[in-house]
Every structure is written in structure tokens, then in C-alpha cells.
Motif scaffolding. Structure first.
Motif, PDB file in Angstrom:
ATOM      1  N   PRO A  64       0.818  -1.218   0.000  1.00  0.00           N
ATOM      2  CA  PRO A  64       0.000   0.000   0.000  1.00  0.00           C
ATOM      3  C   PRO A  64       0.850   1.266   0.000  1.00  0.00           C
ATOM      4  CG  PRO A  64       0.172  -0.831   2.235  1.00  0.00           C
ATOM      5  CD  PRO A  64       0.988  -1.769   1.362  1.00  0.00           C
ATOM      6  N   PHE A  65       0.400   2.263  -0.715  1.00  0.00           N
ATOM      7  CA  PHE A  65       0.958   3.605  -0.594  1.00  0.00           C
ATOM      8  C   PHE A  65       0.078   4.430   0.351  1.00  0.00           C
ATOM      9  CE2 PHE A  65       3.746   4.293  -4.635  1.00  0.00           C
ATOM     10  CZ  PHE A  65       4.566   3.264  -4.232  1.00  0.00           C
ATOM     11  N   TYR A  66      -0.478   3.759   1.334  1.00  0.00           N
ATOM     12  CA  TYR A  66      -1.364   4.414   2.289  1.00  0.00           C
ATOM     13  C   TYR A  66      -1.356   3.636   3.594  1.00  0.00           C
ATOM     14  CZ  TYR A  66      -4.838   0.726   2.243  1.00  0.00           C
ATOM     15  OH  TYR A  66      -5.479  -0.481   2.405  1.00  0.00           O
ATOM     16  N   GLY A  67      -2.018   4.181   4.585  1.00  0.00           N
ATOM     17  CA  GLY A  67      -2.268   3.501   5.855  1.00  0.00           C
ATOM     18  C   GLY A  67      -3.523   4.108   6.458  1.00  0.00           C
ATOM     19  N   TYR A  68      -3.637   4.017   7.775  1.00  0.00           N
ATOM     20  CA  TYR A  68      -4.790   4.604   8.462  1.00  0.00           C
ATOM     21  C   TYR A  68      -4.331   5.435   9.650  1.00  0.00           C
ATOM     22  CZ  TYR A  68      -7.629   1.393   5.722  1.00  0.00           C
ATOM     23  OH  TYR A  68      -8.222   0.714   4.680  1.00  0.00           O
ATOM     24  N   ALA A  69      -5.130   6.449   9.953  1.00  0.00           N
ATOM     25  CA  ALA A  69      -4.871   7.301  11.113  1.00  0.00           C
ATOM     26  C   ALA A  69      -6.137   7.371  11.961  1.00  0.00           C
ATOM     27  CB  ALA A  69      -4.451   8.701  10.670  1.00  0.00           C
ATOM     28  N   TRP A  70      -5.935   7.510  13.281  1.00  0.00           N
ATOM     29  CA  TRP A  70      -7.046   7.559  14.221  1.00  0.00           C
ATOM     30  C   TRP A  70      -6.789   8.652  15.265  1.00  0.00           C
ATOM     31  CZ3 TRP A  70      -3.979   3.452  13.048  1.00  0.00           C
ATOM     32  CH2 TRP A  70      -4.541   2.373  12.353  1.00  0.00           C
ATOM     33  N   ILE A  71      -7.859   9.117  15.883  1.00  0.00           N
ATOM     34  CA  ILE A  71      -7.734   9.889  17.111  1.00  0.00           C
ATOM     35  C   ILE A  71      -7.632   8.874  18.249  1.00  0.00           C
ATOM     36  CG2 ILE A  71      -8.831  11.545  18.663  1.00  0.00           C
ATOM     37  CD1 ILE A  71     -10.224  12.760  16.274  1.00  0.00           C
ATOM     38  N   THR A  72      -6.635   9.050  19.114  1.00  0.00           N
ATOM     39  CA  THR A  72      -6.346   8.037  20.123  1.00  0.00           C
ATOM     40  C   THR A  72      -6.279   8.634  21.526  1.00  0.00           C
ATOM     41  OG1 THR A  72      -3.948   8.327  19.877  1.00  0.00           O
ATOM     42  CG2 THR A  72      -5.018   6.723  18.428  1.00  0.00           C
ATOM     43  N   THR A  73      -6.286   7.755  22.495  1.00  0.00           N
ATOM     44  CA  THR A  73      -6.258   8.166  23.902  1.00  0.00           C
ATOM     45  C   THR A  73      -4.863   8.539  24.378  1.00  0.00           C
ATOM     46  OG1 THR A  73      -5.995   5.852  24.570  1.00  0.00           O
ATOM     47  CG2 THR A  73      -8.249   6.721  24.446  1.00  0.00           C
ATOM     48  N   SER A  74      -3.838   8.179  23.598  1.00  0.00           N
ATOM     49  CA  SER A  74      -2.457   8.394  24.032  1.00  0.00           C
ATOM     50  C   SER A  74      -1.548   8.375  22.813  1.00  0.00           C
ATOM     51  CB  SER A  74      -2.032   7.294  25.022  1.00  0.00           C
ATOM     52  OG  SER A  74      -0.640   7.286  25.241  1.00  0.00           O
ATOM     53  N   ASP A  75      -0.312   8.855  22.989  1.00  0.00           N
ATOM     54  CA  ASP A  75       0.667   8.732  21.920  1.00  0.00           C
ATOM     55  C   ASP A  75       1.523   7.481  22.081  1.00  0.00           C
ATOM     56  OD1 ASP A  75       2.075   9.594  24.162  1.00  0.00           O
ATOM     57  OD2 ASP A  75       3.587  10.628  22.955  1.00  0.00           O
ATOM     58  N   ASN A  76       1.243   6.705  23.120  1.00  0.00           N
ATOM     59  CA  ASN A  76       1.972   5.462  23.376  1.00  0.00           C
ATOM     60  C   ASN A  76       1.305   4.333  22.592  1.00  0.00           C
ATOM     61  OD1 ASN A  76       2.975   3.018  24.438  1.00  0.00           O
ATOM     62  ND2 ASN A  76       3.450   3.987  26.397  1.00  0.00           N
ATOM     63  N   LEU A  77       2.025   3.809  21.624  1.00  0.00           N
ATOM     64  CA  LEU A  77       1.445   2.809  20.732  1.00  0.00           C
ATOM     65  C   LEU A  77       0.997   1.558  21.474  1.00  0.00           C
ATOM     66  CD1 LEU A  77       0.839   2.145  17.773  1.00  0.00           C
ATOM     67  CD2 LEU A  77       3.160   1.214  17.574  1.00  0.00           C
ATOM     68  N   ASP A  78       1.661   1.214  22.572  1.00  0.00           N
ATOM     69  CA  ASP A  78       1.345  -0.017  23.287  1.00  0.00           C
ATOM     70  C   ASP A  78       0.122   0.098  24.183  1.00  0.00           C
ATOM     71  OD1 ASP A  78       3.469  -1.433  22.163  1.00  0.00           O
ATOM     72  OD2 ASP A  78       4.873  -0.694  23.672  1.00  0.00           O
ATOM     73  N   THR A  79      -0.271   1.301  24.509  1.00  0.00           N
ATOM     74  CA  THR A  79      -1.412   1.471  25.424  1.00  0.00           C
ATOM     75  C   THR A  79      -2.573   2.239  24.803  1.00  0.00           C
ATOM     76  OG1 THR A  79      -0.457   3.496  26.364  1.00  0.00           O
ATOM     77  CG2 THR A  79       0.099   1.403  27.426  1.00  0.00           C
ATOM     78  N   ALA A  80      -2.372   2.879  23.678  1.00  0.00           N
ATOM     79  CA  ALA A  80      -3.398   3.750  23.094  1.00  0.00           C
ATOM     80  C   ALA A  80      -4.589   2.952  22.581  1.00  0.00           C
ATOM     81  CB  ALA A  80      -2.788   4.567  21.962  1.00  0.00           C
ATOM     82  N   LYS A  81      -5.752   3.549  22.722  1.00  0.00           N
ATOM     83  CA  LYS A  81      -6.988   3.050  22.131  1.00  0.00           C
ATOM     84  C   LYS A  81      -7.491   4.092  21.131  1.00  0.00           C
ATOM     85  CE  LYS A  81      -7.082  -0.433  25.071  1.00  0.00           C
ATOM     86  NZ  LYS A  81      -6.805  -1.825  24.633  1.00  0.00           N
ATOM     87  N   THR A  82      -8.231   3.649  20.149  1.00  0.00           N
ATOM     88  CA  THR A  82      -8.781   4.585  19.170  1.00  0.00           C
ATOM     89  C   THR A  82     -10.186   5.010  19.596  1.00  0.00           C
ATOM     90  OG1 THR A  82      -9.773   2.864  17.798  1.00  0.00           O
ATOM     91  CG2 THR A  82      -7.492   3.481  17.319  1.00  0.00           C
ATOM     92  N   TYR A  83     -10.531   6.238  19.284  1.00  0.00           N
ATOM     93  CA  TYR A  83     -11.902   6.694  19.493  1.00  0.00           C
ATOM     94  C   TYR A  83     -12.761   6.211  18.333  1.00  0.00           C
ATOM     95  CZ  TYR A  83     -10.490   9.670  23.378  1.00  0.00           C
ATOM     96  OH  TYR A  83     -10.020  10.124  24.594  1.00  0.00           O
ATOM     97  N   PRO A  84     -13.967   5.726  18.624  1.00  0.00           N
ATOM     98  CA  PRO A  84     -14.825   5.160  17.565  1.00  0.00           C
ATOM     99  C   PRO A  84     -15.083   6.167  16.444  1.00  0.00           C
ATOM    100  CG  PRO A  84     -15.713   4.668  19.742  1.00  0.00           C
ATOM    101  CD  PRO A  84     -14.593   5.641  19.954  1.00  0.00           C
ATOM    102  N   ASP A  85     -15.135   5.644  15.240  1.00  0.00           N
ATOM    103  CA  ASP A  85     -15.504   6.409  14.042  1.00  0.00           C
ATOM    104  C   ASP A  85     -14.546   7.555  13.735  1.00  0.00           C
ATOM    105  OD1 ASP A  85     -17.847   4.807  13.737  1.00  0.00           O
ATOM    106  OD2 ASP A  85     -18.874   6.069  15.206  1.00  0.00           O
ATOM    107  N   THR A  86     -13.289   7.422  14.167  1.00  0.00           N
ATOM    108  CA  THR A  86     -12.304   8.464  13.851  1.00  0.00           C
ATOM    109  C   THR A  86     -11.282   8.011  12.814  1.00  0.00           C
ATOM    110  OG1 THR A  86     -10.807   7.807  15.656  1.00  0.00           O
ATOM    111  CG2 THR A  86     -12.507   9.443  16.170  1.00  0.00           C
ATOM    112  N   GLY A  87     -11.317   6.750  12.425  1.00  0.00           N
ATOM    113  CA  GLY A  87     -10.339   6.244  11.473  1.00  0.00           C
ATOM    114  C   GLY A  87     -10.516   6.839  10.086  1.00  0.00           C
TER     115      GLY A  87
END
Length: 407
Positions: A285-308
Motif C-alpha cells: 500500500p501507498f497508504y495507511g490509516y490514522a485515528w484519534i487516540t487516547t495516548s501517543d503510546n502505541l502499546d497502550t493507546a486506544k482509538t476513538y470510535p468512528d475516527t479512522g
């Protein structure tokens, strides 16, 4: 008695006609038996040796750099010299085997697309066409209707003839449980389509798009049989995480199955048990996905629904180059992919995490193609890189070993 002698030949002719009719319907509606493949051990430079099922050899080397051109990008792409094959995405098919008369079809019939074809011809780039549907109910209807399958085969016949296509790419994305009968019907449909192409257009290739983990899941594809029918299997090495994912993560992890739930390396390795490596094309892919998350820590962050949302390479570079975004580029060693992080400008307790591909991660995927001696790679999708050329530079400067065997 005289009449019987005079018309005696009618009886054997009627018998022959009956046999031919029987064979015609039998061939269309029964399972085809294919030869049993032999077991072969393939040596891998990365993980040592492993067994796969050798399923025949292609007629020629299929070493390619394949670009998908989606209809929404026909005005926003640049053709790079590394591309050897281009497939227009897409013409949509419905359950009756008809091609939908939608925006993509109108563009395909336009003078603008004819100009694109002329450009491809000047650059000696092979032209293919993707036949697509992601509607499971349409696929079910198509599988239940042999006349609809025949209609689609006839329609593809016309499309190949009209533009002298070098290939047909089937992208039938079905979600749901698949019965053995449905799988057999799909195999027979693809067999009949390929038989038509081989008979009428010997240089036209037939390829099949499959999910990354298709070799390990219930789906439409009988790989041991299809590997002896189709010319290429294009593995969509992306969407391991999607817009709806509850945690941020890589769209296309090269490694990291134990962390991310799957990875390209393991999925390709599974597929190679059934499909010869030089028939397999890795789609990156020449793309990926981005989300609004609860943290900048990749190991603990969760995504907010419908933000992807989709994050193209162009979009990622624009964010990283904008000082007002205060974005950082980070690296996930487990998946061998980059991601960016930046604070939310409206809520200080929220962050944005977005995964994408860069030159480094693409280099690892090219290495995978070379290590497993795959037939080539494909790009989804042309235009997503925008004006940035770094990804193409990785391919063009010789890091992709298969370039020496192209064309």
C-alpha cells in the motif's frame, strides 16, 4: 423398410448430438478434477526450509511491478518508469454478470482514458483491467447462476477485444462462510474464463486478488486448483488494521504476527504451500490509516470510535512537513513500519496516530519479495504518493532485484 434404409443415418447422428449435449452441460456444472501436485521443499534465506505444495510452473517468468490506477485518481497520478503493468480499477460487476454503468465505466469509455492508453502504449506498459465487486450478495447471485457467469465471460471477451487488454484482474471480495459447493462453482467459473482467454487471447493473463491471510481462512479460493489455472495471485498485503480498529496499528506489517494478529511474511509463506512463488505478486500500500487516540503510546493507546481515516503517503508527508502540526515520525520495529504522532489541536488529552509506508518499510517489503523469489510486487494505488518520489526511488535504484528480469 425402404424409409428405414433411406434415413438410417439419422439415428447415429441423434445419438452423437445427445452425447455432445450431455458433455456440454456436464462440463459446465460438475466439479473438474485436477492432477495432484507433488510436495516440494523450498529453501528460504530468512526462515530456513519449509514445505509447500508445488502446483505447476507458469509459462513464463512473471516478474512485474504492477500499478493499480483507481478511477478516482486518473487526473492525479504520475506514471513512473518502474511500472511494467497497469490495471485500471475498476469495472463493477453485479450478480447477473453485468458491468455496472457507473462513474468508473464512464471514465473507462472516455476520450481521457483513451489518452492514458496511448501513453501506456508509448511506454510499452502492459494494460490490464480489474473486474470488481465487494458485495457478497452479488457474488452469491453470480455463483448461483451459470447463465450469469457465461454472460460475464462473454462481456470480458468483448472488453479484452475492444482494447487488446494484456490482462484481466478479478477482485471478488466476499465476506461470509463459503460452502464447498460455492468454492467448486467459483473454481469452475475461473476455469471457463481462463479457457476462453487462452483460446482467443493467448497473451492475455488472468490474475486473482486475495486477502493477505486467505490461505488460512474459509473463502472462495481453492488454491491448489486455482494455482494451475490462473497466471498470477495478487496478495493484498494490507488492511491488517482498518479504520474501525479499536487500537492503532500497522496497515501492512511485514513482521509482528504475535503482536498485531497477522503479518505479510507468515501469510505469504502459508500461501506458498499451494501456489508457486513466481505466480505470487505482493501488493503493497501507498497508504495507511490514522485515528484519534487516547495516548501517543502505541502499546497502550486506544482509538476513538468512528475516527479512522485513510492516510496516504502524500498525506503523511504533508503532515510531517507542516510545522504547525507538531508531528513526529516514529518507527515500530516489530512490524517494520513507520507511524506518525501528533497532538490533537482541539483536545489536549487526545492524540493522532497514523501508520503509513515510507522508503525504509518499502525496502523491507522488497526484501521479502526477493527472499521468497516472488513474481513481483504491485502498488495500491497510483496517485497516493502525490508529488513525492521517495517510494519510487527505492524501486528504481535497483533495490528491487526482480527489476533485472523484467520485461
Amino acid at each position: 423398410m425402404k424409409k428405414v434404409k433411406q434415413y438410417w443415418f439419422i439415428f447415429p447422428l441423434a445419438f452423437v448430438f445427445s452425447v455432445l449435449c450431455f458433455l456440454f452441460f456436464y462440463a459446465k456444472k460438475t466439479k473438474i478434477t485436477y492432477p495432484v501436485a507433488e510436495q516440494t521443499v523450498i529453501e528460504s534465506q530468512v526462515l530456513g526450509s519449509y514445505e509447500r505444495e508445488a502446483s505447476g510452473e507458469p509459462e513464463e517468468a512473471l516478474n512485474i511491478v504492477y500499478g493499480f490506477l483507481p478511477y478516482w485518481n486518473v487526473d492525479n497520478y504520475q506514471l513512473h518508469p518502474a511500472v511494467t503493468h497497469l490495471s485500471y480499477f475498476r469495472l463493477a460487476v453485479n450478480g447477473k454478470g453485468q458491468i455496472e454503468d457507473d462513474a468508473a465505466y464512464q471514465i473507462y469509455q472516455s476520450d481521457h482514458y483513451k489518452q492514458i492508453l496511448a501513453q501506456l502504449d508509448r511506454n510499452k506498459i502492459k494494460v490490464e483491467l480489474t473486474i470488481f465487486t465487494s458485495h457478497s450478495e452479488e457474488i452469491e447471485e453470480l455463483l448461483a447462476c451459470y447463465e450469469c457467469q457465461d454472460y460475464l465471460i462473454d462481456r470480458i471477451d468483448t472488453l479484452v477485444s475492444e482494447n487488446q487488454l494484456d490482462g484481466i484482474n478479478l477482485d471478488l471480495e466476499y465476506l461470509g462462510y463459503v460452502s464447498e459447493e460455492q468454492r467448486n462453482v467459483m473454481t469452475n467459473f475461473i476455469y471457463r474464463l481462463q479457457s476462453m482467454l487462452k483460446r482467443k487471447y493467448p497473451r492475455t493473463r488472468l490474475s486473482l486478488d486475495v486477502y493477505g491471510g486467505a490461505a488460512n481462512m474459509n473463502n472462495l479460493w481453492d488454491f491448489p486448483k486455482l494455482s494451475m489455472i490462473v497466471d498470477r495471485v495478487l496478495v493484498m498485503g494490507y488492511d491488517y488494521k482498518t479504520k474501525k480498529s479499536s487500537v492503532p496499528g500497522p496497515t501492512a506489517p511485514t513482521l509482528g504476527k504475535n503482536v498485531w494478529g497477522g503479518d505479510i511474511w507468515e501469510d505469504i509463506r502459508s500461501l506458498l504451500r499451494f501456489v508457486p512463488s513466481d505466480k505470487v505478486i505482493l501488493v503493497v500500500p501507498f497508504y495507511g490509516y490514522a485515528w484519534i487516540t487516547t495516548s501517543d503510546n502505541l502499546d497502550t493507546a486506544k482509538t476513538y470510535p468512528d475516527t479512522g481515516e485513510t492516510l496516504t503517503y502524500r498525506g503523511a508527508q504533508n503532515i510531517l512537513n507542516d510545522p504547525e502540526m507538531n508531528a513526529q515520525e516514529r518507527w515500530d520495529e516489530r512490524s517494520l513500519t513507520p507511524y506518525l504522532v501528533f497532538p490533537d489541536q482541539e483536545n489536549s488529552e487526545r492524540w493522532h496516530i497514523g501508520f503509513f509506508e515510507n522508503a525504509r518499510s518499502l525496502g523491507y517489503k522488497i526484501d521479502l519479495v526477493n527472499q521468497l523469489d516472488l513474481g513481483g510486487m504491485a502498488i495500491w494505488a497510483l496517485g497516493y504518493e502525490g508529488e513525492y518520489r521517495e517510494l519510487w526511488d527505492v524501486i528504481a535504484k535497483g533495490e528491487l532485484r526482480i527489476n533485472s528480469r523484467l520485461r
